[in-house]
Every structure is written in structure tokens, then in C-alpha cells.
Scaffold this motif. Structure first.
Motif: not given
Lengths: 442, 470
Positions: A337, A343-344, A368, A370-379
Motif C-alpha cells: 500500500r 512519492q519515490k 497492490l 497505489i495512491e502516489a504516481n512517482d513510485v515503482r511497485c511490482t509484484h
């Protein structure tokens, strides 16, 4: 279940007073138990329709009728526990062992003691370090999904480990604590780890028992608190015997630039449900979360992980490996989450399932939000059988199929075990995993 | 990178938000009860089994609670008593273009339907309100024995075929909205493709909601007989109204042995429509079902096209694309159920959120005992264009067999700074570069669409992005 667990001890609040008196706890500690008990009493048992409880049936448990036994005055160290302790104890900085909630073994090296490290039982810590424990307990947040069980554990805790590493102290040798069960029908282990600013430590928290003659219940909590720049490696080693039904809630709060590595090893128990949570609430925090599950027979595992990024510039990396044989069942559900504004943030989550029998059953739900855009989230998640090409290769080298399969299972789980930093602990845990694999006939 | 401010306020004008004044031949009362359902059935002159089916479904609908998952807040805002459940725009169904009422023609004119027909599309079946008003099938299709008509006509003309499959893929008790549709359904398409027949050109239907507060409950049933092949396209646009509209369709696909069905949807309901749709296919031995599902419009979409692979060697492919702008929640996904050996499936989901929009991927991969050799690969990619938007991924994999291979992967990120930098260094403006990256992101979807749809999609994306970068 309810019959075997109900004792003639006074129920509820009176029981709590009795435990507190027995442990000679100060009034604030009793108040803390009372408050927890009230939450336990007011919270309904989660229904099967609750998303978090869909995959584990607890309809046979009447939690309100389960009561802990009072800790015994004196227990001696049984041989099997002595063996477990000394299986790894060649190079450790300290060992604690509890049997049915009573402290039965305590050995801490001088260097660790002299550095000001507190490594002791709950009851001693509550008396000797009341302020720091009190502060820690007050900072604990509650999780609605697990509240029934965590409040129960906090109300009834009769044993468990407290580890406090003072500012700047780096404990090079790992510490280990074993919470063992023989006769108790209901146990409530409570672990509290506080790693202060710039300090570093490795702790193995072992939950162990022989196979139990009848069903037993356990509900435990582990609170991990990391100060700025602190480093903690926490190994939860669960090897309960058959008959245990264990519920675990682990919550780590990570300070600025702190680094947490949690390694969850689940081998035992008839039923085991655990929530492993990392709260990344300060910038620079890093949480590595690893897990190894190996199930056989009719074992039921339900692991839920949470990577909660409330602020930006935080990193989490999760790898959960599950191998299942016979009729074993495993559910893995994980949540990454990212809160608005974090961010970041960088989050990774991977769950791999190796299914060794057609009657084994694996479920995986990697989520997942996700409520921020400048992120890197992978699963990623996989479910697969033993690779026939790997089998073929090993067999072409003259290895019998059984050994080849064993080797492949070991090879599947090993990458996680390799990340236990302390060699002695790594070897001990690997040996236990290999022991269980070797027992399988395949 | 933070999104440029102007990126956040695009997509505010809705191109198809015009509204026609239509004289309704018949208008039902608002709200839902036994009388309304009886009346719908009576009005349509349906056989008794269908009347019973509707009434049973109504009971199920009234008994079932609202979903406790998903966007429960938006769902709770639906007022079932404030909806017209049936409206018939013209007494008689138009057989030729000349017979279609002028105002309805105008609506379609704006939507480009006649052009679409001129452009080689096989049949135009435009659902305006609840009845199909215009419907033509090219003669060669008729010669091949392909049946393509609205569901009401299908029930009248092919009662046995309809009765055999209707409500069998999606029983009314499946979920609350399937029950609602089963009780009050009206219109939709009925397609039967005889054994071995390959329908070379896509069959197309255009749906459109017009009356304020009118629910649209179309019901589509496609049966592809052994070894046959068909591609069906469904597209939606709707005018904007001030109060919410409810669209709750049921689509059932049956792919018999060796058959191939592709079902393409471009959903662009106006941003006050609840789009709660149940879509499911059954794939028998060696059959293939493909869902190509694009969600651009609506306020809340909940739609999880599914493929039940019940025969050996069956295959399911689901491609889902979602775009959520301000005030929108696209809760879309896919379900694949492997109930037979050597079944294969792939799921690809692509989503973009901007301006506070929310996209959710919700999926299920289930492998039943005995489904040895099953293979499934799921891939989800989400792009977040600004810090106010949200993306969720909720996949479930439930595997009860060992000799299978199941994989899931998902990534959430923003538009790559490096990609932007590269394109802008080539002289593109930031908006052009962003639009190009988004078009590239949607490429796997666009290339599965017939040309005119792909063009429309690109146009819609450009429209959404227009003026977004200052």
C-alpha cells in the motif's frame, strides 16, 4: 476444543489480575492488560466472510472460553529443548528459553551484557525497564482484522522476550529466544524488540514444541521498533508440533533510514495464520521481508504480509517461497500500500509456490493499492510443480528420483535461507528445513 | 516527475453528450416489483418459462445483499426505486434504414453508425433504449445459416435453442446484478453460428442509453457450434444526464468443441453511468474464447469477463484496458477457471489513472483438481499520471493441482522520465510525448481492434489528453 482448553481458573478480568500478581507486575502493566482484555471481549470473532478470514476456518474456536494456564514457579529444561538450543548455540550472543510460558534457560555473553543490551523475559523487563516498555506499548497501533487475537495475546501474555539494544550498540553475535510448549493448552507469546538509533542486532524468535497429544492454541504478537538508522534482522522460526493452532501478528515500525530484514520460517503446527507487517513511516526506511513455508500432511498455512508505505523515499522488498506436499494448504496474501503523497516509494513483492502433490492446494493473492504516481511497485506470483527438466538433469547424473526431488525443493527454498546473516542461525534453520524435507518420502 | 497542472483538467467535455427528444411509445413505471416484471414479460408476449425465469430472478435479486467488496460507497448510491426498468422506443422494429425514426437516425448519424455499416461491417444492430430498432444481416451470412438478431426476436424465433442455453452460463443466482438483469432484461444480441462456419467479418452492435434514469439491461447470448468462428463487437456511448444511469448487462458465450469466439467491447458510457456487467464464456474441448475489453467511460464499472475452460485443450485469452479520469472508478479484471486438462489462458490488463481517477484490477485464476497441464499467465501494468490518482491490483490464484504453471506479474509506475526525455529531445512537446507513450502503452489493445475502432480509440485518448500539458 473448548472442553480441553477450559480450566477451572477464574475467567476474564480476574484471571488477568491473577497473572499480574503472579508475575508481580506494576499497576500500569495490569491496566494495559485490562484494556487489552476489554478490547478482546468487545471485538467479535471475525466471521468467515471477512476478507482476511476467508481462507482459515476458525468456527471450532470459542475464543472467550480459552484461558491461559498460570506460569509454573519452576520448570526444568527438557532434553529436546536443550538440543534445540544447543543446535545453534555455538556462536550466539545470548539465549533465552521459555517452557509453557516459564523462563527455563537464560545465558547471555558478558560482552552483550556489558554493552547495555536488555535481553530478558517480559516479567523482568516490565519491572526493570518500565518506562521504555510502557512507551513502546503505548505506541502500538491496532489492526482491526486481527484485533480479536492480538488483544487476546496482549491481555494474557505470560511469557516472551524483550530485547532492547541501546543507541549505537552493534551486537555482532545473533541472539536467540525459544518459546517452547509441552503441557500448556493455550499460550500467548509476546515479543518486543526495540533497536535504538544506530544500533544493530539479529534475533531468532523460535516457536517450538514436540507433536502435541491434543489440540493446543496459541496467539502471539511481536512488536518491532526501529529507531533512526537502526538495523534489525528478525527471524521468526515456527516449528510447532502437530496439534498446535497458532495465530501470529507481527508489526514493525521503521524509523528514518532504518533497515529491517524479517525472515519468516514456517514448518510446523496444524494450523498457522500469521500477519507480517512493515510500517514504513519515515524516509529512507528499508524493509526486506522473506518467507519460507514447507507444508505436508494436512497442515494449513495462511500468511498475510503488509508493506505499508505512508511516506515517500521508502523501500520494501518481499520474497515468500512456499513448498507444499501431500494435502497441505497454503494461502499467501500480500498487500503493498502506497499512501497519497508517498512519492519515490519503491516496493516489490514476489510469491513462489512449488506444488509437490496433486492434492496440495496453493492460493496466492498479491495485492497492490497505489495512491502516489512517482513510485515503482511490482509484484509477481507463480504456482508450478517440480521442473521436469531439472529432474531429468539430476537423474541423468545418476541421482535417484527421490533425492533429485529433495535437492530441487532444497534449492527452491535455499535462496531465502541464505539471507539469514548470522552463519550459526542460518545453518540451524537450514538444517531444520532440510530435516523436514528429508523426512518426506516423495 | 509531477504531472503538469493542465494534464489534470482534461477530459471534461464529453463528445457524445448530446440528447434527443424522443416520444416514447410506452414507458414503464419507476422501480422494480413483481408487477413490472410480469408486465415486461406480458408486453413482449413471452413463453411461460421465461416469465417464470424472470420472476425467480426477481426474488433472488431482492434477497441478495449488495456486494460487500469493491467500491461499496458508490454502489450504495444506486437507488433501485428511481430507475425505469423497461422502455420501448418504437412499436415496430425497423427492418430497413428508411423505417427507422428520424430522430433516432440522427443520434446514430452522430455516432457514425451508417458509415460503419458502409465500411463493410456485417450487421448493424443498434440498441436504442431497450429494443433493437435497426437490424440488418448481410445475405451471405443468412445463407451460411448464421443467426444474428436481437434477443427478443431470438426467443420468439428460436425458442428451443434459446431455452437450452439462456441463463445456463450465468445463472440468475450468480450475483445480484445478474439476477437484476435476468428479471428485467430487454434487447441484446442473439447469435448462433452453425458447425464449421467461419464468419469472416465482425458482427457489430451499438448500444446507447438515452432516457434519464433508465437502466439498460441487455442480454446477449452467442453460441458458436463445433469448429465455427465468430467475432462480435460491442461499443457503447451515452449522453450525459444529471442523475445516474444504471447499465447492467449479462453476456453469455458458448464455444462448443473447436469453436473460436472473440468478443470485443469498447465501453465509453458517459461519466454518470453505473456499468455493472456480468460476462462469462464456457469453452469446450479445443475451443478458444477471447475477451477484448476496453473501459474508457462510466462512473463506476465493475466487470470481470471470465472463461470457464471445461473441455480438454480449451483456451481463454482476456485483454482488459481501462482509463479512469476524474470521478471515475474502473473496477475491471478477468476470471479464468481451468476445469479440464491441458487448458491454457492468458490475461493482460493495462490501466491508466489520471485526475484522481481510480483503476482496479480484480482477477481470479482457478485450477480445479484434475486440470493437469493447465497453464496461465497474468500480466498487469498500471500507469499513474499524477499524484491524486489511484491504482489497485487484487489478483487471486487458487490452485488445486500440482502439474500446472501459473504466473502473475504486475507493475505500477508513472510515465517514464527517460521515455519522455527521449521523445522531447526529438522535438516533441511534452503533451505529444505523453500521448505517444500512452498510445504505446495501449498498443496491445489497439492492435486487437478493427481499424475504425483503433482509430476511434486513439482519437479518444488524444481527446482525453488534449490541452493537458501547458
Amino acid at each position: 476444543m473448548k472442553d480441553t482448553l477450559t480450566t477451572t481458573s477464574p475467567a476474564g478480568l480476574e484471571l488477568i489480575e491473577a497473572i499480574s500478581r503472579h508475575l508481580a507486575e506494576p499497576e500500569w502493566a495490569v491496566a494495559h492488560r485490562r484494556a487489552a482484555w476489554n478490547r478482546f471481549w468487545e471485538t467479535p470473532t471475525p466471521p468467515r466472510t471477512h476478507e482476511h478470514w476467508r481462507r482459515t476456518d476458525i468456527s471450532h474456536l470459542v475464543l472467550e472460553e480459552i484461558v491461559p494456564a498460570l506460569p509454573a514457579e519452576h520448570r526444568s529444561l527438557p532434553e529436546w529443548l536443550d538440543n534445540t538450543i544447543h543446535g545453534a548455540a555455538r556462536r550466539v550472543g545470548g539465549t533465552l528459553a521459555f517452557l509453557d510460558g516459564t523462563l527455563v534457560y537464560e545465558r547471555i555473553t558478558d560482552s552483550v551484557r556489558k554493552a547495555g543490551v536488555v535481553f530478558t523475559s517480559w516479567s523482568q523487563a516490565v519491572q526493570q525497564h518500565p518506562d521504555i516498555i510502557r512507551r513502546a506499548l503505548e505506541s502500538v497501533d491496532y489492526d482491526p482484522a486481527d484485533e480479536k487475537f492480538t488483544a487476546m495475546a496482549r491481555a494474557y501474555a505470560t511469557g516472551g522476550t524483550v530485547l532492547i539494544v541501546p543507541r549505537g550498540v552493534k551486537v555482532n553475535l545473533p541472539l536467540q529466544a525459544f518459546f517452547a510448549v509441552e503441557d500448556a493448552r493455550a499460550v500467548f507469546p509476546h515479543t518486543l524488540v526495540i533497536v535504538e538509533e544506530g544500533a544493530r542486532v539479529t534475533l531468532l524468535d523460535g516457536m517450538v514444541s514436540p507433536d502435541l497429544p491434543s489440540r493446543a492454541f496459541g496467539s502471539g504478537v511481536a512488536d518491532l521498533i526501529l529507531g533512526e538508522g537502526a538495523e534489525l534482522t528478525y527471524v521468526l522460526f515456527q516449528q510447532w508440533g502437530q496439534g498446535m493452532e497458532y495465530f501470529h501478528h507481527q508489526r514493525a515500525v521503521l524509523g528514518k533510514d532504518s533497515h529491517l530484514t524479517t525472515i519468516t520460517v514456517a514448518l510446523g503446527a496444524s494450523l498457522s495464520k500469521a500477519t507480517i507487517e512493515s510500517l514504513l513511516c519515515s524516509p529512507g526506511a528499508v524493509s526486506d521481508m522473506l518467507g519460507v513455508v514447507f507444508g505436508d500432511g494436512n497442515q494449513h498455512f495462511d500468511h498475510h504480509t503488509v508493506q505499508l508505505h505512508t511516506v515517500g523515499n521508502t523501500t520494501s522488498d518481499l520474497l515468500f517461497k512456499v513448498a507444499l506436499d501431500e494435502q497441505a494448504y497454503s494461502a499467501y496474501s500480500g498487500l503493498i500500500r502506497i499512501d497519497p503523497g508517498a512519492q519515490k516509494a519503491n516496493a516489490y513483492q514476489r510469491n513462489e509456490n512449488l506444488v509437490l502433490s496433486s492434492s496440495a492446494h496453493a492460493e496466492t493473492l498479491p495485492n497492490l493499492e497505489i495512491e502516489a504516481n512517482d513510485v515503482r511497485c511490482t509484484h509477481g506470483a507463480t504456482v508450478a510443480p517440480v521442473d521436469t527438466e531439472q529432474m531429468f538433469y539430476l537423474m541423468s547424473r545418476g541421482m535417484p528420483p527421490r533425492d533429485a526431488k529433495r535437492l530441487i525443493v532444497e534449492g527452491f527454498l535455499q535462496p531465502v535461507l541464505d539471507r539469514i546473516p548470522a552463519k550459526s542461525l542460518r545453518e540451524m534453520v537450514s538444517a531444520k528445513v532440510d530435516e523436514k524435507i528429508a523426512r518426506r518420502r516423495f | 516527475m509531477t504531472a503538469p497542472q493542465s494534464l489534470l483538467d482534461v477530459g471534461t467535455d464529453y463528445q457524445y453528450g448530446f440528447r434527443d427528444e424522443i416520444e416514447y411509445v410506452y414507458k414503464a413505471e419507476k422501480g422494480l416489483n413483481r408487477r413490472v416484471v410480469e408486465m415486461i414479460s406480458h408486453f413482449k408476449g413471452e413463453p411461460d418459462w421465461m416469465r417464470q425465469f424472470r420472476l425467480r430472478a426477481l426474488e433472488i435479486f431482492l434477497k441478495k445483499p449488495m456486494p460487500t467488496w469493491g467500491n461499496t460507497q458508490l454502489l450504495s448510491e444506486i437507488n433501485f426505486d428511481d430507475i425505469y426498468y423497461y422502455i420501448k422506443p418504437a412499436e415496430k422494429q425497423g427492418r430497413t434504414w428508411d423505417e427507422v425514426p428520424e430522430q433516432i437516425k440522427n443520434t446514430f448519424e452522430k455516432l457514425g453508425i451508417p458509415e460503419a455499416e458502409r465500411k463493410f461491417l456485417a450487421g448493424v444492430s443498434a440498441q436504442y433504449e431497450s429494443e433493437v430498432v435497426y437490424h440488418s444481416i448481410r445475405e451471405d451470412l443468412e445463407r451460411q445459416g448464421v443467426i444474428f438478431m436481437d434477443m427478443d426476436s431470438g426467443l420468439r424465433e428460436y425458442p428451443d435453442l434459446v431455452r437450452r442455453w439462456f441463463g445456463k452460463v450465468i445463472p440468475p443466482a450468480d450475483n445480484k446484478f445478474a439476477a437484476l438483469n435476468s428479471a428485467v432484461w430487454s434487447g441484446g444480441s442473439f447469435i448462433y453460428v452453425p458447425p464449421g462456419v467461419h464468419v469472416e467479418i465482425p458482427l457489430q452492435a451499438y448500444f446507447r442509453i438515452n432516457a434519464e434514469n433508465m437502466g439498460q439491461f441487455e442480454r446477449t447470448l452467442i453460441i458458436a457450434d463445433e469448429g465455427s468462428r465468430v467475432h462480435y463487437i460491442e461499443g457503447c456511448t451515452a449522453p450525459i444526464y444529471s442523475t445516474d444511469s444504471l447499465h447492467s448487462a449479462v453476456v453469455e458465450l458458448v464455444a462448443l468443441k473447436g469453436a473460436h469466439i472473440r468478443y470485443t467491447t469498447v465501453q465509453n458510457w458517459s461519466k454518470n453511468v453505473y456499468n455493472l456487467v456480468t460476462k462469462r464464456a464456457v469453452a469446450y474441448e479445443d475451443a478458444t474464447v477471447e475477451w477484448v475489453d476496453g473501459n474508457l467511460g462510466s462512473k463506476l464499472t465493475m466487470k470481470y469477463p471470465s472463461v470457464y475452460m471445461v473441455g480438454k485443450g480449451a483456451r481463454g485469452d482476456i485483454l482488459s484496458v481501462a482509463f479512469a479520469g476524474p470521478g471515475q472508478h474502473q473496477d475491471a479484471g478477468a476470471k479464468v477457471v481451468h476445469a479440464a486438462p491441458y487448458t491454457t489462458s492468458t490475461v493482460v490488463s493495462k490501466s491508466i489513472s489520471k485526475g484522481g481517477g481510480r483503476t482496479t484490477y480484480r482477477g481470479l485464476v482457478q485450477v480445479d483438481e484434475g486440470a493437469v497441464g493447465a497453464k496461465c499467465n497474468v500480466r498487469c501494468d498500471a500507469l499513474l499520471l499524477d499524484e491524486f490518482s489511484r491504482s489497485d491490483t487484487y489478483p487471486t490464484m487458487n490452485v488445486k493441482e500440482d502439474d500446472v504453471r501459473i504466473e502473475h506479474e504486475a507493475t505500477v509506475s508513472k510515465v517514464g522520465e527517460e521515455q519522455l526525455f527521449y521523445l522531447m529531445s526529438r522535438g516533441l512537446s511534452e503533451q505529444e510525448a505523453t500521448t505517444m507513450i500512452i498510445n504505446g502503452f495501449f498498443e496491445p489493445f489497439a492492435k486487437e481492434l478493427p481499424l475504425e475502432y483503433a482509430v476511434e480509440l486513439n482519437r479518444l485518448i488524444a481527446l482525453e489528453m488534449e490541452g493537458s500539458v501547458g
